[in-house]
Design an enzyme around this catalytic site. Structure first.
Site, short mmCIF file in Angstrom:
data_model
loop_
_atom_site.label_atom_id
_atom_site.label_comp_id
_atom_site.label_asym_id
_atom_site.label_seq_id
_atom_site.Cartn_x
_atom_site.Cartn_y
_atom_site.Cartn_z
N PHE A 6 43.71 -25.53 40.77
CA PHE A 6 42.65 -25.49 41.77
C PHE A 6 41.77 -26.73 41.70
O PHE A 6 41.36 -27.16 40.61
CB PHE A 6 41.73 -24.29 41.54
CG PHE A 6 42.36 -22.96 41.76
CD1 PHE A 6 42.33 -22.35 43.01
CD2 PHE A 6 42.98 -22.28 40.71
CE1 PHE A 6 42.90 -21.10 43.21
CE2 PHE A 6 43.54 -21.03 40.90
CZ PHE A 6 43.51 -20.44 42.16
N ASP A 7 41.46 -27.29 42.86
CA ASP A 7 40.31 -28.17 42.95
C ASP A 7 39.08 -27.28 42.73
O ASP A 7 39.18 -26.05 42.79
CB ASP A 7 40.28 -28.81 44.34
CG ASP A 7 39.04 -29.65 44.56
OD1 ASP A 7 38.77 -30.52 43.71
OD2 ASP A 7 38.35 -29.43 45.56
N PHE A 8 37.93 -27.88 42.48
CA PHE A 8 36.75 -27.05 42.21
C PHE A 8 35.74 -27.07 43.36
O PHE A 8 35.59 -26.09 44.07
CB PHE A 8 36.08 -27.50 40.91
CG PHE A 8 35.04 -26.54 40.43
CD1 PHE A 8 35.39 -25.25 40.05
CD2 PHE A 8 33.70 -26.90 40.39
CE1 PHE A 8 34.44 -24.34 39.63
CE2 PHE A 8 32.73 -26.00 39.96
CZ PHE A 8 33.10 -24.72 39.57
N ASP A 9 35.09 -28.22 43.59
CA ASP A 9 34.10 -28.30 44.67
C ASP A 9 34.73 -28.03 46.02
O ASP A 9 35.73 -28.65 46.38
CB ASP A 9 33.49 -29.70 44.70
CG ASP A 9 32.53 -29.96 43.56
OD1 ASP A 9 32.15 -29.00 42.88
OD2 ASP A 9 32.16 -31.13 43.35
N ILE A 159 45.96 -26.43 44.89
CA ILE A 159 45.15 -25.85 45.95
C ILE A 159 43.85 -26.63 46.10
O ILE A 159 43.16 -26.88 45.11
CB ILE A 159 44.82 -24.38 45.62
CG1 ILE A 159 46.10 -23.57 45.43
CG2 ILE A 159 43.95 -23.74 46.71
CD1 ILE A 159 45.97 -22.45 44.44
#
Length: 211
Positions: A6-9, A159
Site C-alpha cells: 500500500f501507498d500511505f498518503d 495499491i
C-alpha cells in the site's frame, strides 16, 4: 502467500488537506500570492525532494525542513481515515494476507500516521524514502518489499492513489490497483491502466481471491 503493498498518503490515510495546507504555508511565505490550493494538488505523490527541486532548486534542503516542521505540527488535526480502511485491513489480516507500506514519505512520519489510525499491527513493515536510494515510480522500493516479504511477484498487488504507485508496480512486474477516492480522481488514474480500480477499500476482499 499473497501480499498487498500500500501507498500511505491518500490511500490509507486522508492526508490531502494536510499536504495542501503545508505546501500553501511554505510557498506563500516564499512566493506570496503565486500559488493556490489547486496548484498544490500536483505536488501530492512525488517526493518532497523531487517537488522542491522543480520549484526552488537552490533551496531544496531549507524548503523541505520548513515543510516538515509545519506538517508535523499540524498532522493530527488535519488528517482523517478513509471509510472502510480499518475493517478491511482487519479482514485481510484474518485471511492471512501479508501487508506492507511503500511510500515516498519518511518512515517515522508513516509510523506517526499508523499510530494515529491504530493500524501498525496490520503491517509487516513500512518502506519510506529513507530506506531506498530510488523512490516510486522506480521499482526499487516495491522490489525491496517483495524481497522482505518473501513472496512471488505474481501474488502481489501494489495499491495507490497516484501514477507513481501504478508505474512503480508495473516497473516491478506486479499487479496494480488504483483507488477511486484519489484526490486527482478515478479518471486520472485510469490513464495509467491499473489492473484493478477500487471503489471502496472493501473491494480488496474480492480482488485477493483472484491472486
Amino acid at each position: 502467500m499473497k501480499a498487498l503493498l500500500f501507498d500511505f498518503d491518500g490511500t490509507l490515510l486522508d492526508t490531502n488537506e494536510l499536504i495542501i495546507q503545508t505546501f500553501m504555508h511554505v510557498l506563500e511565505e516564499r512566493f506570496p500570492g503565486q500559488y493556490s490550493p489547486k496548484d498544490c494538488m500536483k505536488f501530492i505523490g512525488p517526493s518532497l525532494k523531487e517537488t522542491f527541486e522543480q520549484i526552488t532548486p537552490n533551496e531544496v534542503t531549507e524548503m523541505i525542513e520548513k515543510y516538515r516542521q509545519w506538517n508535523a505540527a499540524h498532522h493530527d488535526e488535519l488528517v482523517k481515515e478513509f471509510d472502510g480502511v480499518l475493517p478491511t485491513l482487519e479482514k485481510l489480516k484474518e485471511l492471512g494476507i501479508k501487508m506492507a507500506i511503500v511510500s515516498t514519505k519518511r518512515s517515522d512520519t508513516i509510523e506517526k500516521g499508523l499510530d494515529l489510525m491504530g493500524a501498525k499491527h496490520f503491517f509487516e513493515f513500512w518502506i519510506g524514502i529513507d530506506h531506498v536510494p530510488h523512490v516510486k515510480p522506480h521499482p526499487e522500493p516495491v522490489l525491496l518489499a517483495i524481497e522482505k516479504l518473501g513472496v512471488d511477484k505474481e501474488h502481489v498487488i501494489m495499491i495507490g492513489d497516484n501514477y507513481h504507485d501504478i508505474e512503480a508496480g508495473k516497473n516491478a512486474g506486479v499487479k496494480t490497483a488504483g483507488v477511486a477516492w484519489a484526490l486527482k480522481g478515478e479518471e486520472f488514474l485510469r490513464q495509467f491502466n491499473p489492473d484493478y480500480m477500487l471503489n471502496n477499500m472493501s473491494d480488496l476482499l474480492t480482488v485477493v481471491k483472484e491472486l
